[in-house]
Design an enzyme around this catalytic site. Structure first.
Site, PDB file in Angstrom:
ATOM      1  N   SER A   1      15.274  -9.352 -23.762  1.00  0.00           N
ATOM      2  CA  SER A   1      14.880  -8.510 -23.894  1.00  0.00           C
ATOM      3  C   SER A   1      14.932  -7.461 -24.269  1.00  0.00           C
ATOM      4  O   SER A   1      13.719  -7.608 -24.971  1.00  0.00           O
ATOM      5  CB  SER A   1      16.944  -8.182 -23.650  1.00  0.00           C
ATOM      6  OG  SER A   1      17.725  -6.825 -23.370  1.00  0.00           O
TER       7      SER A   1
ATOM      8  N   TYR B   1      10.628   1.204 -18.144  1.00  0.00           N
ATOM      9  CA  TYR B   1      10.398  -0.206 -18.709  1.00  0.00           C
ATOM     10  C   TYR B   1      11.773  -0.466 -18.980  1.00  0.00           C
ATOM     11  O   TYR B   1      12.904  -2.079 -18.876  1.00  0.00           O
ATOM     12  CB  TYR B   1       9.361  -0.855 -19.483  1.00  0.00           C
ATOM     13  CG  TYR B   1       9.501  -2.049 -19.957  1.00  0.00           C
ATOM     14  CD1 TYR B   1       9.304  -3.028 -19.912  1.00  0.00           C
ATOM     15  CD2 TYR B   1      10.109  -2.511 -21.625  1.00  0.00           C
ATOM     16  CE1 TYR B   1       9.465  -4.106 -20.293  1.00  0.00           C
ATOM     17  CE2 TYR B   1      10.247  -2.986 -22.154  1.00  0.00           C
ATOM     18  CZ  TYR B   1       9.478  -4.306 -21.962  1.00  0.00           C
ATOM     19  OH  TYR B   1       9.809  -5.492 -22.212  1.00  0.00           O
TER      20      TYR B   1
ATOM     21  N   LYS C   1      15.059  -3.349 -18.250  1.00  0.00           N
ATOM     22  CA  LYS C   1      15.606  -4.049 -19.236  1.00  0.00           C
ATOM     23  C   LYS C   1      17.144  -3.529 -19.298  1.00  0.00           C
ATOM     24  O   LYS C   1      18.281  -5.038 -20.078  1.00  0.00           O
ATOM     25  CB  LYS C   1      15.385  -3.749 -20.987  1.00  0.00           C
ATOM     26  CG  LYS C   1      13.549  -4.430 -20.936  1.00  0.00           C
ATOM     27  CD  LYS C   1      13.548  -6.085 -20.388  1.00  0.00           C
ATOM     28  CE  LYS C   1      12.584  -6.319 -20.310  1.00  0.00           C
ATOM     29  NZ  LYS C   1      12.485  -8.325 -20.449  1.00  0.00           N
TER      30      LYS C   1
END
Length: 338
Positions: free
Chosen positions: A177, A211, A215
């Site tokens: 992560s 992005y 996550k």
């Protein structure tokens, strides 16, 4: 001092970056002798450094999930030279995270070929600087980082559960992560109709935010998978390596790559330092099940993971993911439920 970042909701900040860079976690020393470790995306950056550590710590088998067998072979050869591990310790299995068929073939191959898998580290990820669709019809980072990662995790669960029972201790399923998930705003994901469609809409695409959003969605997926999994058989967690000088920006243009290099030169730790978290996460114990592992501790994730609003959005998101995967594989929920 680490408690200042592990006991409050995760969020990116210069202070956190500076602390992590100046105070890298300890290099793991736990032996992996006799163990089989699966890792996706091991060709470069964090994945390569983590794979190198597993080899140095004695892993008997390393399963590399690689899109390019040629690049996988280069990484294999380099790790063999660096660690002096046995030539048959590393096995390459082709895996294209942009293709459901490839994911299914990979999962079947490793399930059939290896007696047990002690840990699976789902490290493969992308951060494309511009909008691009996968062959499955989703924006590439949404496809690879979220939908495909969730699908691969589910398909690996039967083997990991079986392995946990066989070895008499939990196997591990680790999602990689980012603290950036804590920077995501409600408006970035909330939609009256569909979270996935909102994130997939090219009109909403901003590469840095995208992005971070993927996550967050990945952590939501991890939590739902963990909820269906007994930690006595498989410990499912999410690991944050911190800001690192890695290969995640490999597709950036010259200008963006230069800006990224300057920023990371100031704030980022090395990929080697970050990879220590990927290794320690598969020794983190049952307390990490369903949790966010950062700075070598079970840490508080971002507010959209812990808040009532975030939990409601997570529930909606997961229902949408299962709807998508059900169209590809009618048995996906039965597999997940064990």
């Amino acid at each position: 001092m680490a408690e200042a970042f592990t006991t409050v909701p995760a969020k990116s900040s210069p202070a956190r970056f500076r602390y992590t860079k100046a105070n890298p976690v300890k290099d793991p020393t736990t032996s992996f002798a006799g163990k089989t470790i699966l890792i996706t995306g091991p060709n470069a950056g964090l994945g390569f450094e983590a794979a190198t550590k597993f080899a140095r710590l004695g892993a008997s088998k390393l399963i590399f999930g690689v899109r390019s067998l040629e690049r996988g072979q280069e990484a294999k050869t380099k790790i063999e030279q660096l660690t002096k591990c046995k030539r048959d310790a590393i096995q390459l299995v082709q895996l294209d995270m942009g293709s459901y068929a490839s994911i299914e073939k990979f999962a079947k191959s490793v399930t059939d070929e290896f007696p047990v898998i002690h840990a699976a580290v789902l490290n493969a990820g992308v951060a494309p600087p511009s909008y691009k669709l996968s062959q499955e019809g989703w924006e590439m980072s949404l496809q690879v980082n979220v939908i495909s990662t969730a699908y691969l995790a589910i398909l690996l669960l039967p083997k990991l559960r079986e392995s946990g029972r066989a070895i008499g201790e939990p196997a591990y399923l680790e999602f990689v992560s980012s603290t950036g998930h804590g920077d995501v705003t409600t408006e970035s994901v909330r939609d009256g109709k569909s979270i996935l469609k909102k994130v997939n809409d090219p009109a909403n695409f901003k590469f840095t935010a995208q992005y971070q959003i993927t996550k967050l969605l990945e952590i939501w997926a991890m939590e739902h998978i963990a909820a269906k999994t007994s930690p006595k058989e498989v410990i499912v967690n999410s690991a944050c390596p911190g800001l690192c000088k890695s290969s995640i920006g490999r597709d950036f243009g010259i200008v963006l790559r230069g800006l990224d290099a300057v920023f990371k030169g100031i704030f980022a730790q090395t990929a080697e330092a970050g990879s220590r978290i990927l290794v320690s996460a598969v020794t983190a114990g049952t307390d990490s099940h369903g949790g966010f592992w950062a700075l070598d501790a079970v840490s508080v994730p971002g507010e959209l993971v812990t808040s009532d609003e975030g939990k409601a959005l997570s529930k909606q998101f997961w229902a949408e993911v299962l709807d998508v995967l059900r169209k590809q594989n009618a048995d996906v929920e039965a597999i997940l439920n064990g």
